[in-house]
Design a protein around this motif. Structure first.
Motif, PDB file in Angstrom:
ATOM      1  N   LEU A 109       0.759  13.298  14.416  1.00  0.00           N
ATOM      2  CA  LEU A 109      -0.443  12.622  14.886  1.00  0.00           C
ATOM      3  C   LEU A 109      -1.036  13.409  16.046  1.00  0.00           C
ATOM      4  CD1 LEU A 109       0.936   8.956  15.001  1.00  0.00           C
ATOM      5  CD2 LEU A 109      -0.126  10.145  13.071  1.00  0.00           C
ATOM      6  N   ALA A 110      -2.349  13.371  16.173  1.00  0.00           N
ATOM      7  CA  ALA A 110      -3.037  14.039  17.283  1.00  0.00           C
ATOM      8  C   ALA A 110      -4.036  13.076  17.892  1.00  0.00           C
ATOM      9  CB  ALA A 110      -3.748  15.302  16.805  1.00  0.00           C
ATOM     10  N   ASP A 111      -3.961  12.871  19.216  1.00  0.00           N
ATOM     11  CA  ASP A 111      -4.896  11.958  19.873  1.00  0.00           C
ATOM     12  C   ASP A 111      -6.217  12.655  20.157  1.00  0.00           C
ATOM     13  OD1 ASP A 111      -4.571  13.508  22.167  1.00  0.00           O
ATOM     14  OD2 ASP A 111      -3.275  12.048  23.179  1.00  0.00           O
ATOM     15  N   ALA A 112      -7.131  11.945  20.806  1.00  0.00           N
ATOM     16  CA  ALA A 112      -8.476  12.475  21.024  1.00  0.00           C
ATOM     17  C   ALA A 112      -8.471  13.736  21.870  1.00  0.00           C
ATOM     18  CB  ALA A 112      -9.350  11.403  21.669  1.00  0.00           C
ATOM     19  N   ALA A 113      -7.449  13.904  22.705  1.00  0.00           N
ATOM     20  CA  ALA A 113      -7.344  15.097  23.545  1.00  0.00           C
ATOM     21  C   ALA A 113      -6.628  16.239  22.837  1.00  0.00           C
ATOM     22  CB  ALA A 113      -6.621  14.746  24.843  1.00  0.00           C
ATOM     23  N   GLY A 114      -6.190  16.008  21.597  1.00  0.00           N
ATOM     24  CA  GLY A 114      -5.502  17.050  20.852  1.00  0.00           C
ATOM     25  C   GLY A 114      -4.002  17.073  21.059  1.00  0.00           C
ATOM     26  N   MET A 125       7.421   2.631  21.128  1.00  0.00           N
ATOM     27  CA  MET A 125       8.073   2.703  19.824  1.00  0.00           C
ATOM     28  C   MET A 125       8.778   4.040  19.682  1.00  0.00           C
ATOM     29  SD  MET A 125       6.394   2.044  16.063  1.00  0.00           S
ATOM     30  CE  MET A 125       6.282   0.282  16.341  1.00  0.00           C
ATOM     31  N   THR A 126       9.927   4.044  19.013  1.00  0.00           N
ATOM     32  CA  THR A 126      10.703   5.258  18.843  1.00  0.00           C
ATOM     33  C   THR A 126      10.034   6.187  17.843  1.00  0.00           C
ATOM     34  OG1 THR A 126      12.000   4.369  17.018  1.00  0.00           O
ATOM     35  CG2 THR A 126      12.783   3.905  19.246  1.00  0.00           C
ATOM     36  N   GLY A 127      10.659   7.323  17.618  1.00  0.00           N
ATOM     37  CA  GLY A 127      10.123   8.303  16.678  1.00  0.00           C
ATOM     38  C   GLY A 127      10.381   7.967  15.238  1.00  0.00           C
ATOM     39  N   MET A 128      11.073   6.880  14.938  1.00  0.00           N
ATOM     40  CA  MET A 128      11.333   6.444  13.566  1.00  0.00           C
ATOM     41  C   MET A 128      10.721   5.073  13.325  1.00  0.00           C
ATOM     42  SD  MET A 128      12.757   6.515  10.496  1.00  0.00           S
ATOM     43  CE  MET A 128      14.114   7.684  10.358  1.00  0.00           C
ATOM     44  N   VAL A 129       9.919   4.944  12.269  1.00  0.00           N
ATOM     45  CA  VAL A 129       9.347   3.654  11.905  1.00  0.00           C
ATOM     46  C   VAL A 129       9.588   3.408  10.422  1.00  0.00           C
ATOM     47  CG1 VAL A 129       7.560   3.670  13.687  1.00  0.00           C
ATOM     48  CG2 VAL A 129       7.060   4.638  11.437  1.00  0.00           C
ATOM     49  N   ASP A 130       9.542   2.148  10.056  1.00  0.00           N
ATOM     50  CA  ASP A 130       9.648   1.814   8.633  1.00  0.00           C
ATOM     51  C   ASP A 130       8.381   2.184   7.883  1.00  0.00           C
ATOM     52  OD1 ASP A 130      12.251   0.638   8.761  1.00  0.00           O
ATOM     53  OD2 ASP A 130      11.366  -1.170   9.630  1.00  0.00           O
ATOM     54  N   VAL A 131       7.228   1.848   8.478  1.00  0.00           N
ATOM     55  CA  VAL A 131       5.948   2.028   7.785  1.00  0.00           C
ATOM     56  C   VAL A 131       4.961   2.733   8.703  1.00  0.00           C
ATOM     57  CG1 VAL A 131       4.036   0.883   6.604  1.00  0.00           C
ATOM     58  CG2 VAL A 131       6.328  -0.093   6.474  1.00  0.00           C
ATOM     59  N   MET A 132       4.390   3.809   8.221  1.00  0.00           N
ATOM     60  CA  MET A 132       3.285   4.492   8.898  1.00  0.00           C
ATOM     61  C   MET A 132       2.018   4.224   8.098  1.00  0.00           C
ATOM     62  SD  MET A 132       2.413   6.582  11.410  1.00  0.00           S
ATOM     63  CE  MET A 132       0.643   6.418  11.673  1.00  0.00           C
ATOM     64  N   VAL A 133       1.081   3.503   8.695  1.00  0.00           N
ATOM     65  CA  VAL A 133      -0.185   3.185   8.049  1.00  0.00           C
ATOM     66  C   VAL A 133      -1.250   4.135   8.579  1.00  0.00           C
ATOM     67  CG1 VAL A 133      -1.935   1.431   7.611  1.00  0.00           C
ATOM     68  CG2 VAL A 133       0.464   0.754   7.854  1.00  0.00           C
ATOM     69  N   VAL A 134      -1.919   4.826   7.687  1.00  0.00           N
ATOM     70  CA  VAL A 134      -3.015   5.712   8.080  1.00  0.00           C
ATOM     71  C   VAL A 134      -4.314   5.052   7.654  1.00  0.00           C
ATOM     72  CG1 VAL A 134      -3.993   8.028   7.928  1.00  0.00           C
ATOM     73  CG2 VAL A 134      -1.511   7.715   7.795  1.00  0.00           C
ATOM     74  N   GLY A 135      -5.142   4.685   8.633  1.00  0.00           N
ATOM     75  CA  GLY A 135      -6.414   4.033   8.361  1.00  0.00           C
ATOM     76  C   GLY A 135      -6.522   2.696   9.058  1.00  0.00           C
ATOM     77  N   GLY A 136      -7.496   2.581   9.960  1.00  0.00           N
ATOM     78  CA  GLY A 136      -7.670   1.366  10.745  1.00  0.00           C
ATOM     79  C   GLY A 136      -8.853   0.537  10.314  1.00  0.00           C
ATOM     80  N   GLY A 137      -9.172   0.570   9.021  1.00  0.00           N
ATOM     81  CA  GLY A 137     -10.141  -0.365   8.474  1.00  0.00           C
ATOM     82  C   GLY A 137      -9.454  -1.679   8.136  1.00  0.00           C
ATOM     83  N   ILE A 138     -10.171  -2.566   7.476  1.00  0.00           N
ATOM     84  CA  ILE A 138      -9.646  -3.907   7.240  1.00  0.00           C
ATOM     85  C   ILE A 138      -8.383  -3.891   6.393  1.00  0.00           C
ATOM     86  CG2 ILE A 138     -11.157  -4.322   5.246  1.00  0.00           C
ATOM     87  CD1 ILE A 138     -10.040  -6.893   7.926  1.00  0.00           C
ATOM     88  N   THR A 148       5.052  13.639  16.775  1.00  0.00           N
ATOM     89  CA  THR A 148       5.638  13.565  15.435  1.00  0.00           C
ATOM     90  C   THR A 148       6.470  12.295  15.286  1.00  0.00           C
ATOM     91  OG1 THR A 148       5.716  15.972  15.242  1.00  0.00           O
ATOM     92  CG2 THR A 148       7.113  14.717  13.764  1.00  0.00           C
ATOM     93  N   LEU A 149       6.253  11.616  14.172  1.00  0.00           N
ATOM     94  CA  LEU A 149       7.010  10.416  13.832  1.00  0.00           C
ATOM     95  C   LEU A 149       7.706  10.622  12.488  1.00  0.00           C
ATOM     96  CD1 LEU A 149       4.519   7.481  14.577  1.00  0.00           C
ATOM     97  CD2 LEU A 149       6.595   8.014  15.848  1.00  0.00           C
ATOM     98  N   THR A 150       8.811   9.952  12.328  1.00  0.00           N
ATOM     99  CA  THR A 150       9.472   9.893  11.030  1.00  0.00           C
ATOM    100  C   THR A 150       9.277   8.494  10.465  1.00  0.00           C
ATOM    101  OG1 THR A 150      11.133  11.496  11.741  1.00  0.00           O
ATOM    102  CG2 THR A 150      11.653  10.162   9.806  1.00  0.00           C
ATOM    103  N   ALA A 151       8.807   8.416   9.232  1.00  0.00           N
ATOM    104  CA  ALA A 151       8.528   7.113   8.617  1.00  0.00           C
ATOM    105  C   ALA A 151       9.259   7.003   7.291  1.00  0.00           C
ATOM    106  CB  ALA A 151       7.033   6.943   8.400  1.00  0.00           C
TER     107      ALA A 151
END
Length: 501
Positions: free
Chosen positions: A190-195, A1-14, A199-202
């Protein structure tokens, strides 16, 4: 996926995965991040029910109950492999609630949600009835009604899988460390488990962080607000099976709360839940001795066979992020949700409250709001039974029977479990295997290498905990040595994959 998205969702619960699935199905580009495993917190710590909430009728929450009951019908069709009917027995105690009140409540419960697929409620005589056998002799009359059982963490994972299959980027174990707002977009780091940072634009940001929703606004998005959440801890205990039949029980308590006793993982009984105000870290929530004693006492009021804290083989707790409606009793706080679209700059959608049963409706309403500010294609679609969740295309019982007919070497218990966790996707696990040995390493409790590899490759599982306690509940059935062998296998395969990357 590119650096631009329509929607950035934070939270992977239901709620987060439900919103992501709906959004990508409406033609939007979507990225979802979750700092831990999918459904690692509240969404895997439920009572495992898709239900209207019978007790909410006493609080006059008719709209919430009706909405939840209507969703129960929808979800039974979308995910029959992880959601199935369950009958409940309510023993009557006249000094807690008169029989007329229960009959009226059950009549409303039968009719508020346009019930079609489940049998209605009825009054029963408990004496001489197998449903009354586990109960103390003073209980003569009961009521039976319908709701549904759900494999909660799997429901969340299935929504994430479907979102990914439609083009969303799903990033477990990835934290949102910064979100900077401008007039037209969000700059999200965003930072992954390794740190490693990215950067994304939403065009729009969705705050679906559950118990952390207010903290996210304060510490990550730095958006002024006036919101408060009431965090309520719900705890459950699991004991060895207390009754032989397939019905569950709902027990009224002297404090007017209710406690469920539910058949669980064939050999166990699940008992819950509590409602206790919580002020700690939602990621570090645990049952306490008082809650354990409360749940034991709750079932001991009804069952002939008494249990004690020493009988508990497993417990779990979750934090429910509830809208603070200033009720004194935590159990009376509304389980409804509120969606707030903030357009003072780039759109920000905040999700407050909610419950497992209404996640799909919440996602649909969230996208209806976002459609006012984003170029969606098409309208609501996730209630369409022709668009089931992955694996939900066939009846799981018929599927298990077909597998056994095709593969005589397949045990009935393994066929049943694969059908009720993966549905038609179980074919990808069984593949061309001609024997149990062909499924690879056996990790105990009929968990084989083929299933483990499938979970790693298709369901974002990385650890033994992901597999044993969220993708399945086999943690109750394996030995510590089995779990250690699984953990070692996962570590070895991850190291090998990293070495070839």
């Amino acid at each position: 996926m590119t650096g631009m998205v329509d929607v950035m969702v934070v939270g992977g619960g239901i709620n987060g995965v439900g919103i992501a699935r709906d959004a990508v199905g409406r033609g939007l580009s979507v990225c979802l991040c979750e700092r831990d495993d999918l459904a690692a917190h509240t969404s895997s710590a439920s009572t495992k029910l898709i239900h209207g909430g019978l007790r909410y009728l006493e609080q006059y929450e008719f709209a919430l109950v009706g909405k939840a009951l209507a969703e129960r019908e929808v979800l039974l069709k979308l995910a029959p492999h992880v959601i199935w009917p369950l009958r409940f027995v309510l023993p009557h105690e006249s000094h807690l609630r008169p029989a007329w009140m229960i009959r009226l409540g059950l009549f409303l419960y039968d009719h508020l949600g346009r019930r079609r697929s489940l049998p209605g409620s009825r009054r029963i005589r408990l004496e001489g009835n197998p449903l009354g056998a586990p109960l103390k002799p003073q209980f003569h009359t009961g009521f039976v009604y319908s709701d549904a059982w759900v494999q909660d963490a799997r429901l969340a994972v299935l929504n994430a899988m479907d979102a990914a299959a439609r083009g969303a980027e799903i990033l477990p174990r990835t934290r949102c460390v910064a979100a900077v707002r401008s007039a037209g977009h969000w700059q999200v780091t965003l930072a992954d488990a390794a740190g490693r940072e990215r950067t994304l634009t939403a065009r729009a940001l969705v705050n679906a962080t559950g118990p952390w929703a207010v903290r996210f606004l304060d510490e990550i998005a730095h958006v002024p607000h006036t919101h408060t959440l009431r965090l309520v801890k719900g705890s459950h205990i699991v004991v060895r099976r207390l009754f032989e039949h397939d019905h569950a029980y709902i027990f009224q308590q002297p404090d007017r709360r209710i406690v469920f006793a539910i058949p669980y993982e064939h050999d166990y009984t699940l008992i819950g839940t509590t409602d206790v105000d919580y002020h700690g870290d939602p990621a570090q929530v645990h049952i306490d001795a008082e809650e354990t004693a409360y749940l034991c006492a709750a079932v001991n009021r009804y069952f002939r066979r008494a249990i004690a804290p020493a009988d508990v083989v497993w417990s779990y707790s979750g934090v429910r992020p509830l809208l603070d409606d200033h009720q004194q009793n935590a159990s009376e706080v509304t389980r409804d949700y509120r969606l707030e679209l903030d357009t003072d700059g780039a759109p920000l959608l905040n999700v407050f409250g909610g419950k497992l049963t209404t996640y799909r409706r919440l996602g649909e309403e969230a996208l209806d709001l976002l459609a006012n500010v984003l170029p969606t294609r098409g309208g609501a679609w996730t209630s369409d039974p022709a668009q089931p969740l992955p694996g939900g295309e066939r009846d799981p019982n018929a599927l298990a029977d077909a597998w056994r007919a095709q593969r005589p070497w397949l045990t009935a218990s393994l066929a049943w479990r694969l059908a009720h966790q993966y549905g038609t996707r179980g074919e990808r696990i069984l593949g061309e295997a001609g024997s149990l040995d062909a499924l690879g390493i056996a990790f105990g409790a009929e968990l084989y290498q083929a299933e483990v590899d499938y979970l790693r490759e298709h369901e974002w599982a990385q650890t033994a905990e992901d597999i044993l306690w969220r993708r399945s509940k086999l943690g109750l059935h394996v030995t510590p040595a089995d779990a250690a062998r699984l953990a070692a296998y996962l570590a070895d395969t991850q190291s090998a994959a990293a070495g070839t990357a």
